[in-house]
Scaffold this motif. Structure first.
Motif, PDB file in Angstrom:
ATOM      1  N   UNK A 155       4.717  -0.072   3.361  1.00 45.29           N
ATOM      2  CA  UNK A 155       3.485   0.712   3.671  1.00 45.29           C
ATOM      3  C   UNK A 155       3.178   1.048   2.270  1.00 45.29           C
ATOM      4  N   UNK A 156       4.186   1.443   1.317  1.00 43.65           N
ATOM      5  CA  UNK A 156       3.724   1.832  -0.012  1.00 43.65           C
ATOM      6  C   UNK A 156       2.939   1.010  -0.578  1.00 43.65           C
ATOM      7  N   UNK A 157       3.382  -0.326  -0.719  1.00 43.48           N
ATOM      8  CA  UNK A 157       2.668  -1.299  -1.442  1.00 43.48           C
ATOM      9  C   UNK A 157       1.290  -1.722  -0.982  1.00 43.48           C
ATOM     10  N   UNK A 158       0.935  -1.452   0.360  1.00 44.36           N
ATOM     11  CA  UNK A 158      -0.255  -1.879   0.898  1.00 44.36           C
ATOM     12  C   UNK A 158      -0.954  -0.725   1.249  1.00 44.36           C
ATOM     13  N   UNK A 159      -0.826   0.620   0.523  1.00 44.49           N
ATOM     14  CA  UNK A 159      -1.745   1.660   0.796  1.00 44.49           C
ATOM     15  C   UNK A 159      -2.026   1.963   2.245  1.00 44.49           C
ATOM     16  N   UNK A 160      -0.724   1.990   3.019  1.00 44.75           N
ATOM     17  CA  UNK A 160      -0.869   2.261   4.433  1.00 44.75           C
ATOM     18  C   UNK A 160      -1.077   3.948   4.397  1.00 44.75           C
ATOM     19  N   UNK A 161      -1.802   4.352   5.358  1.00 45.33           N
ATOM     20  CA  UNK A 161      -1.988   5.911   5.475  1.00 45.33           C
ATOM     21  C   UNK A 161      -1.003   6.503   5.814  1.00 45.33           C
ATOM     22  N   UNK A 162      -0.145   6.130   6.918  1.00 45.14           N
ATOM     23  CA  UNK A 162       1.035   6.932   7.256  1.00 45.14           C
ATOM     24  C   UNK A 162       2.335   6.858   6.533  1.00 45.14           C
ATOM     25  N   UNK A 163       2.338   7.441   5.416  1.00 49.05           N
ATOM     26  CA  UNK A 163       3.305   7.621   4.576  1.00 49.05           C
ATOM     27  C   UNK A 163       3.252   8.814   3.604  1.00 49.05           C
ATOM     28  N   UNK A 164       4.538   9.336   3.441  1.00 50.13           N
ATOM     29  CA  UNK A 164       3.962  10.682   2.604  1.00 50.13           C
ATOM     30  C   UNK A 164       3.886  10.384   1.123  1.00 50.13           C
ATOM     31  N   UNK A 165       3.164  11.168   0.519  1.00 54.67           N
ATOM     32  CA  UNK A 165       2.672  10.954  -0.867  1.00 54.67           C
ATOM     33  C   UNK A 165       3.881  10.745  -1.755  1.00 54.67           C
ATOM     34  N   UNK A 166       5.021  11.681  -1.434  1.00 53.15           N
ATOM     35  CA  UNK A 166       5.862  11.573  -2.408  1.00 53.15           C
ATOM     36  C   UNK A 166       7.055  10.345  -2.182  1.00 53.15           C
ATOM     37  N   UNK A 167       7.203  10.170  -0.980  1.00 55.52           N
ATOM     38  CA  UNK A 167       8.088   8.852  -0.888  1.00 55.52           C
ATOM     39  C   UNK A 167       7.136   7.623  -1.464  1.00 55.52           C
ATOM     40  N   UNK A 168       6.035   7.447  -1.283  1.00 50.12           N
ATOM     41  CA  UNK A 168       5.339   6.427  -1.760  1.00 50.12           C
ATOM     42  C   UNK A 168       5.400   6.676  -3.549  1.00 50.12           C
ATOM     43  N   UNK A 169       5.282   7.557  -4.008  1.00 47.41           N
ATOM     44  CA  UNK A 169       5.337   7.526  -5.410  1.00 47.41           C
ATOM     45  C   UNK A 169       6.998   7.163  -5.783  1.00 47.41           C
ATOM     46  N   UNK A 170       7.717   7.487  -5.186  1.00 47.09           N
ATOM     47  CA  UNK A 170       9.106   7.345  -5.516  1.00 47.09           C
ATOM     48  C   UNK A 170       9.118   5.722  -5.335  1.00 47.09           C
ATOM     49  N   UNK A 171       8.635   5.346  -4.265  1.00 55.31           N
ATOM     50  CA  UNK A 171       8.929   3.955  -4.215  1.00 55.31           C
ATOM     51  C   UNK A 171       8.194   3.100  -5.208  1.00 55.31           C
ATOM     52  N   UNK A 172       7.215   3.285  -5.438  1.00 50.96           N
ATOM     53  CA  UNK A 172       6.107   2.585  -6.272  1.00 50.96           C
ATOM     54  C   UNK A 172       6.906   2.715  -7.732  1.00 50.96           C
TER      55      UNK A 172
END
Lengths: 343, 343
Positions: free
Chosen positions: B22-39
């Motif tokens: 989700x983080x990689x593919x810009x999916x909507x349902x993911x929190x900004x912070x986890x996404x940032x962390x993963x990236x």
DNA sequence: TTGTAGGCGTTATCAA
DNA sequence: TTGATAACGCCTACAA
């Protein structure tokens, strides 16, 4: 029907998928007749295996990718042909990928390496100013072919094939000086260029210096940033401006043949002649330098030999025969009609 | 370390693979912070997702492939740029694939369509003489751009963008006739050509006929088979032979600018002048036709407009706005220095 | 010589 | 907002 898979084929043939796979991939342990039968069904149904699935499964493929920066450059055409030939002769398959001017070729390469399970990579043309760290992400051998490198790079970390852009550029300008030219304008890359543009420009400066000619900043012209670089149009536009200036010069040295062609047209359009009024020299030895009128004095790069050597080094690397290698080819100064002697 | 997968990243981040995806593919349902962390973790570890796996899984991607036949042709450069621009403007991604002269572009396309889950295809340049059956295997929309088509094809089965090669060729030869030329040699494709070569050649014949000029087989020259077609070298070689003949002519019509350049050089080398001794006309309107000396009279194809229209049609097809469409653009006769009037 | 089944690295589905 | 799990289509041990 829409999307056929290997399973459909297997069913139609009344065999297992393995057998179909064997038939397609020329495996030895399969009887000729079942193979023929399967191939027939495949043909009839226009079944085409999905490459993504193949690449995903295959641990390694025998393919070499050639990444070429800025496909515009006719300079590469001959080289590509040699690459293709040589790679096929080694029973490898060849994958050509164009990389956009403002794309990062290393990133493209990293991705491609994983996707296609590459065995080796050739980088063709362009600059090369990547961090060591990035380069290390490439796990397969690669060769930099005709790429301007900044010297900070550790020669033990990569292989390369090229001409000595500094030296050959020097030779050209030195030749012009020896013909009695002292006011030699140059059309070069932007000043922040760190690649062949810079090297050729440095060669120009050094040659002037060694010939006791003062460097004159008024005679140094850079390609227009808003026009595609190394094009006839760019050379043409720059030269037109140059001619409107009152600065005197007797020769123009363009760091590529395409620029030189543009320069010639600008001169002719201004009602002047080449080489009677202005000598024009190019670089690269493109086909057009021979066919243009007047034919262009140029520095010819031995493209075929360079391409062959590139592949040779790459395969030596793949076969672990060598560690790293840097091959510098001599260019050939070809004096033609576009330059004349002032002596 | 060697081969990192999404699972490794997931573990490092202490999340599930889905979340990483989700983080990689810009999916909507993911929190900004986890996404940032993963990236961040992805960046640090230089993780690059495997494209083959992606393509395999993805049901559809938004990518358009452009298949270009014979990359040598500078004619395509401008078009490609427009393609890239327009495709990106539509938020699609663009994949350029070169097809070798002796490769079957349809087969390449079929494979690519499956592999990359294409949304559309542009075929650029070359001939096109494929069976309807084969064409039907393409399940996504495609447009034939600047491709010579034999007329047997059912116009309801494909879309195309081009100039009328017959008509524009006719116009060029007609122009030459109107300038008083009656002995007009042509450099054309091999006689078995079924593509633009044939069309332009037919235009030549018809124009002569309509001008009451007898067809003279001695004035028809084909490109050398053993030299790459449509190159300066080919035009040069043919013209040299032509000049050694005692057959008289006052003009050469080359069916491409590159051939025309080669012809000019051969003429000049023979001690003759263009256009004083021989007029030379080209076709295509390549950059070189403007920059050459003398500048070349040519038929300029409106490349930018054609490229734009190609993309427009393709997207209309994708969005099911139209069924099939054939757009013929007018070429522009540009008279320059290489031809003169005999009147 | 042939078939079964597991896995390649991702994304999509569905449940939590 | 997350995570387990089942595909995607193919190849390849391994078993038959």
């Amino acid at each position: 029907m829409e999307r056929m898979t290997i399973i459909d084929i297997a069913k139609m043939c009344g065999v297992g998928v393995t057998t179909v796979s064997r038939a397609m991939n020329n495996h030895p342990d399969i009887s000729e007749e079942t193979k023929a039968m399967i191939m027939k069904v495949i043909k009839e149904n226009h079944y085409v295996p999905n490459n993504s699935a193949r690449n995903l499964k295959r641990s390694a493929s025998k393919t070499i990718a050639v990444l070429i920066k800025g496909i515009t450059n006719p300079f590469f055409n001959h080289m590509i042909k040699v690459f293709e030939q040589e790679i096929q002769r080694k029973k490898y398959s060849f994958f050509l990928q164009r990389v956009d001017e403002n794309q990062d070729e290393i990133e493209v390469a990293i991705e491609l390496e994983k996707e296609k399970r590459l065995k080796g990579i050739v980088f063709l043309g362009g600059y090369f100013s990547h961090s060591q760290e990035k380069l290390n992400q490439l796990t397969v051998p690669f060769v930099l072919s005709t790429i301007g490198m900044t010297e900070e790079f550790d020669l033990n970390n990569y292989s390369s094939v090229s001409v000595d852009d500094f030296k050959e550029s020097y030779r050209m300008v030195d030749y012009l000086c020896n013909q009695g030219h002292t006011k030699i304008a140059i059309i070069t890359a932007a000043m922040d260029d760190v690649s062949i543009g810079k090297l050729r420009y440095e060669g120009y400066k050094q040659a002037l210096k060694d010939n006791g000619i003062d460097y004159n900043a008024q005679l140094v012209w850079c390609m227009k940033e808003n026009i595609e670089s190394y094009t006839m149009e760019n050379g043409y536009t720059v030269t037109k401006e140059m001619l409107e200036t009152k600065e005197e010069f007797t020769a123009i040295y363009a760091i590529s043949d395409n620029l030189a062609v543009g320069a010639c047209r600008a001169i002719i359009e201004a009602g002047k002649r080449v080489p009677e009024d202005y000598s024009v020299a190019g670089f690269d030895g493109l086909d057009i330098s021979f066919y243009y009128n007047p034919s262009l004095t140029t520095m010819k790069q031995p493209v075929v030999e360079m391409a062959e050597e590139t592949i040779k080094i790459l395969f030596d690397l793949i076969n672990k025969k060598i560690t790293h290698s840097h091959k510098i080819f001599p260019a050939e100064l070809i004096v033609r009609e576009s330059t004349r002697s002032l002596l």
